[in-house]
Design a protein around this motif. Structure first.
Motif, mmCIF file in Angstrom:
data_model
loop_
_atom_site.group_PDB
_atom_site.id
_atom_site.type_symbol
_atom_site.label_atom_id
_atom_site.label_comp_id
_atom_site.label_asym_id
_atom_site.label_seq_id
_atom_site.Cartn_x
_atom_site.Cartn_y
_atom_site.Cartn_z
ATOM 1 N N THR A 1 36.178 41.640 33.735
ATOM 2 C CA THR A 1 36.815 39.882 34.370
ATOM 3 C C THR A 1 37.947 40.690 34.534
ATOM 4 N N ILE A 2 38.143 39.761 35.202
ATOM 5 C CA ILE A 2 39.484 38.573 35.666
ATOM 6 C C ILE A 2 40.398 37.694 35.565
ATOM 7 N N CYS A 3 41.331 37.821 35.363
ATOM 8 C CA CYS A 3 42.142 36.966 35.201
ATOM 9 C C CYS A 3 42.232 35.529 35.808
ATOM 10 N N ALA A 4 42.455 34.773 35.130
ATOM 11 C CA ALA A 4 42.493 33.662 35.859
ATOM 12 C C ALA A 4 44.073 33.513 37.289
ATOM 13 N N GLU A 5 44.743 34.339 36.989
ATOM 14 C CA GLU A 5 46.102 34.520 37.661
ATOM 15 C C GLU A 5 46.134 35.027 38.766
ATOM 16 N N ARG A 6 45.377 36.307 38.958
ATOM 17 C CA ARG A 6 44.587 36.810 40.078
ATOM 18 C C ARG A 6 43.707 36.541 40.305
ATOM 19 N N VAL A 7 43.173 35.361 39.800
ATOM 20 C CA VAL A 7 41.929 35.103 40.888
ATOM 21 C C VAL A 7 42.825 33.922 41.658
ATOM 22 N N ALA A 8 43.133 33.306 41.237
ATOM 23 C CA ALA A 8 44.368 31.733 42.379
ATOM 24 C C ALA A 8 44.993 33.289 42.995
ATOM 25 N N VAL A 9 45.489 34.403 42.898
ATOM 26 C CA VAL A 9 46.400 34.914 44.534
ATOM 27 C C VAL A 9 45.608 34.836 45.020
ATOM 28 N N PHE A 10 44.282 36.133 44.417
ATOM 29 C CA PHE A 10 43.521 36.687 45.755
ATOM 30 C C PHE A 10 43.087 35.698 46.228
ATOM 31 N N LYS A 11 42.406 34.488 45.646
ATOM 32 C CA LYS A 11 41.905 32.875 46.365
ATOM 33 C C LYS A 11 42.724 33.156 47.864
ATOM 34 N N ALA A 12 44.078 32.509 47.360
ATOM 35 C CA ALA A 12 45.021 32.558 48.217
ATOM 36 C C ALA A 12 44.837 33.192 49.623
ATOM 37 N N MET A 13 45.155 34.664 49.101
ATOM 38 C CA MET A 13 44.989 35.545 49.956
ATOM 39 C C MET A 13 44.572 36.027 50.784
ATOM 40 N N ARG B 1 50.880 40.910 35.867
ATOM 41 C CA ARG B 1 52.490 40.698 36.010
ATOM 42 C C ARG B 1 52.325 41.730 37.065
ATOM 43 N N GLN B 2 52.088 42.706 37.393
ATOM 44 C CA GLN B 2 52.097 43.886 39.220
ATOM 45 C C GLN B 2 51.693 42.930 40.480
ATOM 46 N N ILE B 3 50.677 42.251 39.899
ATOM 47 C CA ILE B 3 49.816 41.653 40.865
ATOM 48 C C ILE B 3 51.064 40.696 41.257
ATOM 49 N N LEU B 4 51.616 39.546 40.214
ATOM 50 C CA LEU B 4 52.187 38.935 40.833
ATOM 51 C C LEU B 4 53.654 39.369 41.830
#
Ligand code: THU
Length: 127
Positions: free
Chosen positions: A49-61, A88-91
């Motif tokens: 499972t991947i969280c919403a926050e990481r999807v947003a960061v990785f989509k943008a990157m 939090r770590q990814i952010l």
């Protein structure tokens, strides 16, 4: 309500959460003002499972964006939902000490900073 908060709430509609039924949306504003959204996407193996926050960061990157200003996170809880430890770590690594705005569908909000969510973070400066 600001476009960033509205985008985070709307992003929940695309969540794929058949196991937890807990739908999360994220909207990440980059340094040009563009908004990148994400939702949680679950998997039958659970751990993938991947969280919403990481999807947003990785989509943008993945589209070449490297500088960010703010992130809004939405979930339907009265006690507003903060990002998990992995996020939090990814952010911290990819967005730095940005503003985090938590929001629910009734318009309740709370603003936090990544630095307060992840004190004494490990990062590339230690390598
Ligand atoms: N989840 C997120 O997407 N973001 C958070 O900040 C907390 C948790 C997701 C992961 C999983 O799909 C569901 O919410 C329940 O943990």
């Amino acid at each position: 309500m600001s476009p960033l908060l509205s985008a985070a709430l709307a992003a929940r509609d695309h969540a794929h959460a058949p196991y937890s039924r807990f739908r999360v949306g994220a909207a990440l504003e980059d340094s040009t003002g563009q908004i990148h959204t994400g939702c949680n996407i679950e998997n039958s193996t659970y751990g993938l499972t991947i969280c919403a926050e990481r999807v947003a960061v990785f989509k943008a990157m993945s589209e070449g964006v490297r500088a960010f200003r703010r992130l809004a996170i939405s979930a339907d809880t009265e006690t507003l939902t903060p990002p998990c430890g992995a996020c939090r770590q990814i952010l911290w690594e990819f967005c730095g000490d940005i503003e985090i705005i938590l929001v629910n569908p009734r318009g309740k909000t709370e603003t936090l900073r990544v630095k307060d969510l992840l004190p004494r973070a490990f990062d590339a400066s230690y390598l």
